[in-house]
Design a protein around this motif. Sequence first.
Motif, PDB file in Angstrom:
ATOM      1  N   PRO A 284     -36.342  39.302  -4.491  1.00 46.79           N
ATOM      2  CA  PRO A 284     -36.563  39.786  -3.118  1.00 46.79           C
ATOM      3  C   PRO A 284     -37.901  40.502  -2.928  1.00 46.79           C
ATOM      4  N   ARG A 285     -38.571  40.837  -4.005  1.00 51.15           N
ATOM      5  CA  ARG A 285     -39.868  41.518  -3.892  1.00 51.15           C
ATOM      6  C   ARG A 285     -41.025  40.545  -3.696  1.00 51.15           C
ATOM      7  N   ILE A 286     -40.736  39.253  -3.799  1.00 50.64           N
ATOM      8  CA  ILE A 286     -41.780  38.241  -3.712  1.00 50.64           C
ATOM      9  C   ILE A 286     -41.727  37.558  -2.347  1.00 50.64           C
ATOM     10  N   LYS A 287     -42.873  37.410  -1.711  1.00 48.56           N
ATOM     11  CA  LYS A 287     -42.940  36.741  -0.421  1.00 48.56           C
ATOM     12  C   LYS A 287     -42.973  35.233  -0.613  1.00 48.56           C
ATOM     13  N   PRO A 288     -42.365  34.476   0.286  1.00 43.44           N
ATOM     14  CA  PRO A 288     -42.417  33.014   0.173  1.00 43.44           C
ATOM     15  C   PRO A 288     -43.802  32.477   0.494  1.00 43.44           C
ATOM     16  N   ASP A 289     -44.024  31.232   0.138  1.00 43.45           N
ATOM     17  CA  ASP A 289     -45.256  30.543   0.480  1.00 43.45           C
ATOM     18  C   ASP A 289     -45.483  30.631   1.995  1.00 43.45           C
ATOM     19  N   PRO A 290     -46.750  30.771   2.441  1.00 47.10           N
ATOM     20  CA  PRO A 290     -47.008  30.896   3.880  1.00 47.10           C
ATOM     21  C   PRO A 290     -46.413  29.766   4.723  1.00 47.10           C
ATOM     22  N   ALA A 291     -46.433  28.543   4.191  1.00 45.29           N
ATOM     23  CA  ALA A 291     -45.863  27.421   4.952  1.00 45.29           C
ATOM     24  C   ALA A 291     -44.365  27.597   5.140  1.00 45.29           C
ATOM     25  N   VAL A 292     -43.699  28.137   4.133  1.00 51.55           N
ATOM     26  CA  VAL A 292     -42.261  28.390   4.218  1.00 51.55           C
ATOM     27  C   VAL A 292     -41.990  29.615   5.101  1.00 51.55           C
ATOM     28  N   ALA A 293     -42.803  30.650   4.933  1.00 56.31           N
ATOM     29  CA  ALA A 293     -42.637  31.863   5.746  1.00 56.31           C
ATOM     30  C   ALA A 293     -42.800  31.567   7.232  1.00 56.31           C
ATOM     31  N   ALA A 294     -43.589  30.537   7.561  1.00 56.62           N
ATOM     32  CA  ALA A 294     -43.832  30.183   8.963  1.00 56.62           C
ATOM     33  C   ALA A 294     -42.570  29.701   9.665  1.00 56.62           C
ATOM     34  N   TRP A 295     -41.542  29.350   8.908  1.00 55.39           N
ATOM     35  CA  TRP A 295     -40.283  28.926   9.521  1.00 55.39           C
ATOM     36  C   TRP A 295     -39.524  30.113  10.083  1.00 55.39           C
ATOM     37  N   GLY A 296     -39.959  31.318   9.772  1.00 48.63           N
ATOM     38  CA  GLY A 296     -39.362  32.511  10.345  1.00 48.63           C
ATOM     39  C   GLY A 296     -38.355  33.190   9.436  1.00 48.63           C
ATOM     40  N   PRO A 297     -38.113  34.472   9.660  1.00 49.90           N
ATOM     41  CA  PRO A 297     -37.148  35.220   8.849  1.00 49.90           C
ATOM     42  C   PRO A 297     -35.715  34.881   9.240  1.00 49.90           C
ATOM     43  N   PHE A 298     -34.799  35.123   8.328  1.00 50.83           N
ATOM     44  CA  PHE A 298     -33.398  34.877   8.626  1.00 50.83           C
ATOM     45  C   PHE A 298     -32.523  35.718   7.708  1.00 50.83           C
ATOM     46  N   LYS A 299     -31.301  35.964   8.150  1.00 53.88           N
ATOM     47  CA  LYS A 299     -30.315  36.683   7.346  1.00 53.88           C
ATOM     48  C   LYS A 299     -29.567  35.691   6.470  1.00 53.88           C
ATOM     49  N   GLN A 300     -29.483  35.997   5.170  1.00 58.30           N
ATOM     50  CA  GLN A 300     -28.763  35.148   4.242  1.00 58.30           C
ATOM     51  C   GLN A 300     -27.294  35.568   4.150  1.00 58.30           C
ATOM     52  N   ASN A 301     -26.432  34.584   3.964  1.00 55.09           N
ATOM     53  CA  ASN A 301     -25.040  34.865   3.649  1.00 55.09           C
ATOM     54  C   ASN A 301     -24.980  35.386   2.216  1.00 55.09           C
ATOM     55  N   THR A 302     -24.394  36.552   2.016  1.00 54.19           N
ATOM     56  CA  THR A 302     -24.404  37.189   0.699  1.00 54.19           C
ATOM     57  C   THR A 302     -23.081  37.048  -0.062  1.00 54.19           C
ATOM     58  N   ILE A 303     -22.230  36.103   0.349  1.00 51.25           N
ATOM     59  CA  ILE A 303     -21.091  35.753  -0.497  1.00 51.25           C
ATOM     60  C   ILE A 303     -21.651  35.202  -1.805  1.00 51.25           C
ATOM     61  N   ASN A 304     -21.099  35.620  -2.928  1.00 44.13           N
ATOM     62  CA  ASN A 304     -21.631  35.162  -4.215  1.00 44.13           C
ATOM     63  C   ASN A 304     -21.570  33.641  -4.305  1.00 44.13           C
ATOM     64  N   VAL A 305     -22.722  33.033  -4.648  1.00 47.09           N
ATOM     65  CA  VAL A 305     -22.798  31.573  -4.692  1.00 47.09           C
ATOM     66  C   VAL A 305     -21.908  30.982  -5.786  1.00 47.09           C
ATOM     67  N   ASN A 306     -21.375  31.818  -6.652  1.00 46.70           N
ATOM     68  CA  ASN A 306     -20.400  31.362  -7.637  1.00 46.70           C
ATOM     69  C   ASN A 306     -19.207  30.686  -6.965  1.00 46.70           C
ATOM     70  N   LYS A 307     -18.888  31.112  -5.736  1.00 48.06           N
ATOM     71  CA  LYS A 307     -17.764  30.530  -5.000  1.00 48.06           C
ATOM     72  C   LYS A 307     -17.982  29.051  -4.697  1.00 48.06           C
ATOM     73  N   ALA A 308     -19.254  28.619  -4.656  1.00 48.03           N
ATOM     74  CA  ALA A 308     -19.536  27.199  -4.430  1.00 48.03           C
ATOM     75  C   ALA A 308     -18.950  26.342  -5.538  1.00 48.03           C
ATOM     76  N   GLY A 309     -18.875  26.913  -6.732  1.00 56.00           N
ATOM     77  CA  GLY A 309     -18.250  26.199  -7.836  1.00 56.00           C
ATOM     78  C   GLY A 309     -16.755  26.409  -7.886  1.00 56.00           C
TER      79      GLY A 309
END
Length: 325
Positions: A284-309
Amino acid sequence: MFCCVTLFGASASHADQVVVYSARIEQLIKPMFDAFSKETGTTVKFITDKEGALLARLKAEGKNTPADVLITADAGNLWEAAREGLLRPVESKTLESNVPAYLRDPGNQWFGLSVRARTIIYNTQKVKPSDLSTYEALADPKWKGRLCLRTSKKVYNQSLVAMMIEEHGELKTEQVVKGWVANLATDPLSDETRAMEFVGAGKCDVTIANTYYYGRLMEKNPALPLAIFWPNQDGAGVHVNISGAGVTRYANNVPGAIRLLEFLSSEKAQNLFADVNMEYPVNPRIKPDPAVAAWGPFKQNTINVNKAGELQAEAVKLMDRAGYR
């Protein structure tokens, strides 16, 4: 096809070498390995193949595997590797600091290294952002004949539905998926690029896709009338998944394997690892590539991705019941 190296037998000791099995293709990983070798003096030998083939190989090799690290996409695949006993727990304050808890295994058997956002892509000539809200709302009858989706056979959709089961329960999730199926403009498509091309051509109005597919397509054809909409911002947030890695159960060079994972989660490597595929840094301390950042900020779903499995089998059965092929 396996590529890139000749591997040494597991009986040999190579303290200055880490062997990686990777489901990420060479062009997405070699720059990071080169940087790691330059900084540490440890060489990285690797092979690439499909995730299923790599898991099968690890199981067949058992204690004789030369692999120290497994790298693959989607938490569902990493969960399966851990469930099959192919990975080992790792103690690393660096990894725990660099990788948020919801993007790693609760038992620290695997760690996310880049974030993949699965979002809504829409035709800007036919849909207004105000028409959109959530993944679930795409089941509304107003989208009848306007939705395109990739096949349910792909793990990305299985993981999305698994996370929805965790959030909403099976009954509501099945109602949503049935609504999606009722709204399809065409049979489910083989890949997300084709689904977005259908949206751009006006054959349907919206689809669900990973953002890096959108980035690649728009680089190739910037005139397409496509845009990203970040769903569920008033709720749990955008569904995210990962590409990530774990140390294999029978690794020959455990310290080197851990150093490699720590390096890949560090500031020096994060942009390399994420930017090359237009993904988001997991750190989280690293900024995304400018081309990716240009898509705008968003809130992530913080349910543990372990549930996908954990809920993948239930998700597959649910999609089958709903008629999502």
